[in-house]
Every structure is written in structure tokens, then in C-alpha cells.
Design an enzyme around this catalytic site. Sequence first.
Site, short mmCIF file in Angstrom:
data_model
loop_
_atom_site.label_atom_id
_atom_site.label_comp_id
_atom_site.label_asym_id
_atom_site.label_seq_id
_atom_site.Cartn_x
_atom_site.Cartn_y
_atom_site.Cartn_z
N TYR A 8 -12.32 -3.93 11.75
CA TYR A 8 -11.06 -3.33 11.80
C TYR A 8 -10.16 -3.35 13.02
O TYR A 8 -8.98 -3.81 12.78
CB TYR A 8 -11.06 -1.83 11.40
CG TYR A 8 -10.22 -0.92 11.23
CD1 TYR A 8 -9.14 -1.13 9.92
CD2 TYR A 8 -9.58 -0.06 12.10
CE1 TYR A 8 -8.08 -0.20 9.75
CE2 TYR A 8 -8.63 0.85 11.97
CZ TYR A 8 -7.89 0.68 10.63
OH TYR A 8 -6.83 1.51 10.54
N LYS A 53 -6.42 -4.94 13.31
CA LYS A 53 -5.24 -4.04 13.95
C LYS A 53 -4.89 -4.51 15.33
O LYS A 53 -3.77 -4.37 15.58
CB LYS A 53 -5.68 -2.72 13.82
CG LYS A 53 -5.93 -2.14 12.58
CD LYS A 53 -4.63 -2.06 11.85
CE LYS A 53 -4.86 -1.58 10.42
NZ LYS A 53 -3.79 -1.68 9.45
N GLY A 69 0.81 -1.08 0.00
CA GLY A 69 -0.09 0.12 0.01
C GLY A 69 0.83 1.18 -0.04
O GLY A 69 0.73 2.22 0.79
N ASP A 83 -1.66 -7.66 -5.29
CA ASP A 83 -2.89 -7.85 -4.05
C ASP A 83 -2.02 -8.58 -3.06
O ASP A 83 -2.00 -9.92 -3.29
CB ASP A 83 -3.96 -8.31 -4.94
CG ASP A 83 -4.94 -8.76 -3.69
OD1 ASP A 83 -4.76 -8.42 -2.71
OD2 ASP A 83 -6.28 -9.16 -3.88
N VAL A 84 -1.87 -8.00 -2.09
CA VAL A 84 -0.84 -8.51 -1.02
C VAL A 84 -1.83 -9.59 0.00
O VAL A 84 -1.06 -10.08 0.83
CB VAL A 84 0.08 -7.62 -0.20
CG1 VAL A 84 1.09 -7.16 -1.16
CG2 VAL A 84 -0.72 -6.47 0.26
N ARG A 119 -0.05 5.37 -1.90
CA ARG A 119 -1.12 6.27 -1.36
C ARG A 119 -1.07 6.53 0.20
O ARG A 119 -0.41 5.89 0.83
CB ARG A 119 -2.75 5.95 -1.72
CG ARG A 119 -2.89 6.59 -3.12
CD ARG A 119 -4.43 6.40 -3.26
NE ARG A 119 -4.97 5.06 -3.13
CZ ARG A 119 -6.26 4.93 -2.41
NH1 ARG A 119 -6.46 6.19 -1.72
NH2 ARG A 119 -6.50 3.73 -2.10
P1 NDP Z 1 -5.12 4.73 1.90
O1 NDP Z 1 -6.74 4.31 1.77
O2 NDP Z 1 -4.82 6.20 1.84
O3 NDP Z 1 -4.12 3.94 1.09
C1 NDP Z 1 -4.10 2.67 1.30
C2 NDP Z 1 -3.09 1.75 0.29
O4 NDP Z 1 -3.12 0.57 0.43
C3 NDP Z 1 -3.38 2.15 -1.12
O5 NDP Z 1 -2.03 2.24 -1.84
C4 NDP Z 1 -4.03 1.00 -1.76
O6 NDP Z 1 -3.72 0.71 -3.13
C5 NDP Z 1 -3.33 -0.10 -0.61
N1 NDP Z 1 -3.93 -1.27 -0.84
C6 NDP Z 1 -5.16 -1.75 -0.19
N2 NDP Z 1 -5.51 -2.94 -0.16
C7 NDP Z 1 -4.12 -3.57 -0.73
C8 NDP Z 1 -4.26 -4.89 -1.30
N3 NDP Z 1 -4.93 -5.88 -1.18
N4 NDP Z 1 -2.97 -4.98 -1.79
C9 NDP Z 1 -1.92 -3.84 -2.25
N5 NDP Z 1 -2.30 -2.83 -1.68
C10 NDP Z 1 -3.42 -2.45 -1.21
O7 NDP Z 1 -4.85 4.20 3.54
P2 NDP Z 1 -4.02 4.96 4.48
O8 NDP Z 1 -2.93 5.62 4.35
O9 NDP Z 1 -4.96 5.88 5.49
O10 NDP Z 1 -3.88 3.77 5.69
C11 NDP Z 1 -2.73 3.00 5.42
C12 NDP Z 1 -2.46 2.06 6.79
O11 NDP Z 1 -2.45 2.71 8.01
C13 NDP Z 1 -3.83 1.16 6.76
O12 NDP Z 1 -3.08 -0.06 7.37
C14 NDP Z 1 -4.48 1.64 7.81
O13 NDP Z 1 -5.31 0.65 8.67
C15 NDP Z 1 -3.62 2.24 8.63
N6 NDP Z 1 -4.05 3.31 9.57
C16 NDP Z 1 -4.45 4.53 9.19
C17 NDP Z 1 -4.94 5.41 9.94
C18 NDP Z 1 -5.50 6.89 9.27
O14 NDP Z 1 -6.05 7.65 10.32
N7 NDP Z 1 -5.50 7.01 7.74
C19 NDP Z 1 -4.84 5.42 11.23
C20 NDP Z 1 -4.31 4.02 11.71
C21 NDP Z 1 -3.91 3.10 10.93
P3 NDP Z 1 -4.61 1.40 -4.05
O15 NDP Z 1 -4.22 2.69 -4.28
O16 NDP Z 1 -4.37 0.61 -5.51
O17 NDP Z 1 -5.90 1.34 -3.87
#
Ligand code: NDP
Length: 246
Positions: A155, A159, A12, A63-64, A15
Site C-alpha cells: 500500500y 501511495k 471509487g 474496473d479502472v 463509498r
Molecule cells: P472504501 O473501501 O470505503 O471505498 C473504495 C471505493 O473504491 C469503492 O467505491 C469501491 O467500489 C471502489 N473501487 C475499488 N477498486 C476499484 C476499481 N478497480 N475500479 C473502480 N472502483 C474501485 O475506501 P476509502 O473510501 O476508505 O478509500 C478511498 C481512497 O482513499 C483509497 O485510495 C484509499 O487508499 C485512500 N485513503 C483512505 C484512507 C482511510 O483511512 N480510509 C486513508 C488514506 C487514504 P465497490 O463499492 O464496488 O467495491
Amino acid sequence: MEFQDAVVVVTGGTRGIGRAVSLAFAAAGAKVYAAYRENVSAAAALQQEAALLAGSISVIQADVSTSAGAGALIDAATAENGYLDVLVNNAGIIRDGYLAMMSEDDWDSVIHTNLYPLFHCCKWGVRKMLARRRGAIVTISSISGVAGASGQTNYAASKGAAISFTKALARELGPMGIRVNAVVAGLIATDMTAGLKQEQVDRIISASALGRIGQPDEVAAAVIFLASSQASYITGQCLVADGGIL
Ligand code: NDP
């Protein structure tokens, strides 16, 4: 430079928080392999942005949550050198809803996307760390996994499991010189949280000591620290980056 030519995988990584982590490692000289699932334009934009940095970022569609996807990602990242220095388990999604109304699909997709990659990516990634008996794994967890949150049973379960997974794997891999830690993030400004209602955001912010939302690079800084030699005696730990909510 701390991560000069280090091979780093960020799931991921194109983004939000993952993007900030990819950029931080590339700025420190690393060869970053950033996996995404479907958003090609975000991936392409990141690759362009990385051109000016000391290291490099290669974006890989994978897709991880599947063994095949995770295996292909690790294979691609290690094709050139055969080893892996850092794995950042960051990919994740939310599908919030009250338990009594939650569909099986919302439960399954969150557990599948947030938890299964830890098994698949670590399994394949660790094999590439063992040969040199060194490496660092950092997983992004959430305050929801520590304290729970209404509407987030799926979720929070994923986590919370990420934290216990981290502690177990740290014990398993410590003797092999591989450190395993987690960052527990609070409310961070990304696409994931952009859809929250303002009153939800205000409620979380008012519960924080710093009184503001966090930025992705503030989580990336914690990841960089845990992966670096500055944290050489730290394993099995959760570093909380939440502005003082917990
Ligand atoms: P975003 O939705 O902004 O970005 C998610 C990223 O994960 C994207 O690059 C997406 O790819 C990728 N992704 C999702 N599913 C898969 C998959 N199966 N295989 C490969 N890539 C995947 O999320 P955040 O940056 O907000 O969150 C990142 C992490 O931090 C997550 O684990 C989230 O739970 C955790 N987190 C976030 C918080 C927040 O407030 N934002 C708070 C606490 C934890 P694509 O662009 O192709 O969709």
C-alpha cells in the site's frame, strides 16, 4: 456555483471518501460520474441520495485498473459534452500483511488497483481536458505513502508512487493549463478502516494532533479546494488532511 455543470469523474466514487467527494461536487452543481467496481447497492443508494442536490450523480460500473474500464468510464462521462473538468483518482484497496509473509497476489492486487488507474484514467481523461486547455486532477494518497507503515509495504509503495506520479504529471500538464495535485489522507472512518483492531485505531489517533479519526467529508473538502479556482496557482502539491499525524 463554482462547479455548476462541470463534468467530474470520481473513481471509487460510491463509498467512503469517494462517496463524500461525489456528493460535495454534486452539491456544488457538478455532473458527477462515480465509478465503482462491484457494490451495486451502495451505488444505487448514492444515486438516490443525489436526487435532491443541485447537480447530478451517474454511477458507472467500471474496473479502472484496466485500460478498457478506465476508457469506458471517461467515454461515458464525456459522451454528452465532449470535455472533462475534474478527475478524482480515489479508487483504492488495502491488503495488509508483513512482507516476509505477503503473497504475490496481495502485492499485485494493491499495486494494480491503486496505481494502474492513475495511468489509465489520467491518460484517457487528459485527452478530454487538452482540447480546452483546462482541467484539474486530484489523487488520493495516504500518510502511509509519505511516512510508511508496518504491514503496508504494498500500500505504501502504491501511495508513494501516487505522489511522485502527481509531481511528474503536474510538470507535464502545467503548460497546458491543467493542474495536478494530491490529498494525503490520514485515518478516515470508512469501510476500508472499519476492520482495523481498536488498538491500531487508538495508536494512530494518539499520534495525531487533533486526537480523533477523520470523516470522509473532511477529505472531500480538501479535494474540492484543490479542484476549485481558489487553488488556481497550486499544482504538483500534496495537501495533507490527517488531523496532524505527519
Ligand atoms: P472504501 O473501501 O470505503 O471505498 C473504495 C471505493 O473504491 C469503492 O467505491 C469501491 O467500489 C471502489 N473501487 C475499488 N477498486 C476499484 C476499481 N478497480 N475500479 C473502480 N472502483 C474501485 O475506501 P476509502 O473510501 O476508505 O478509500 C478511498 C481512497 O482513499 C483509497 O485510495 C484509499 O487508499 C485512500 N485513503 C483512505 C484512507 C482511510 O483511512 N480510509 C486513508 C488514506 C487514504 P465497490 O463499492 O464496488 O467495491
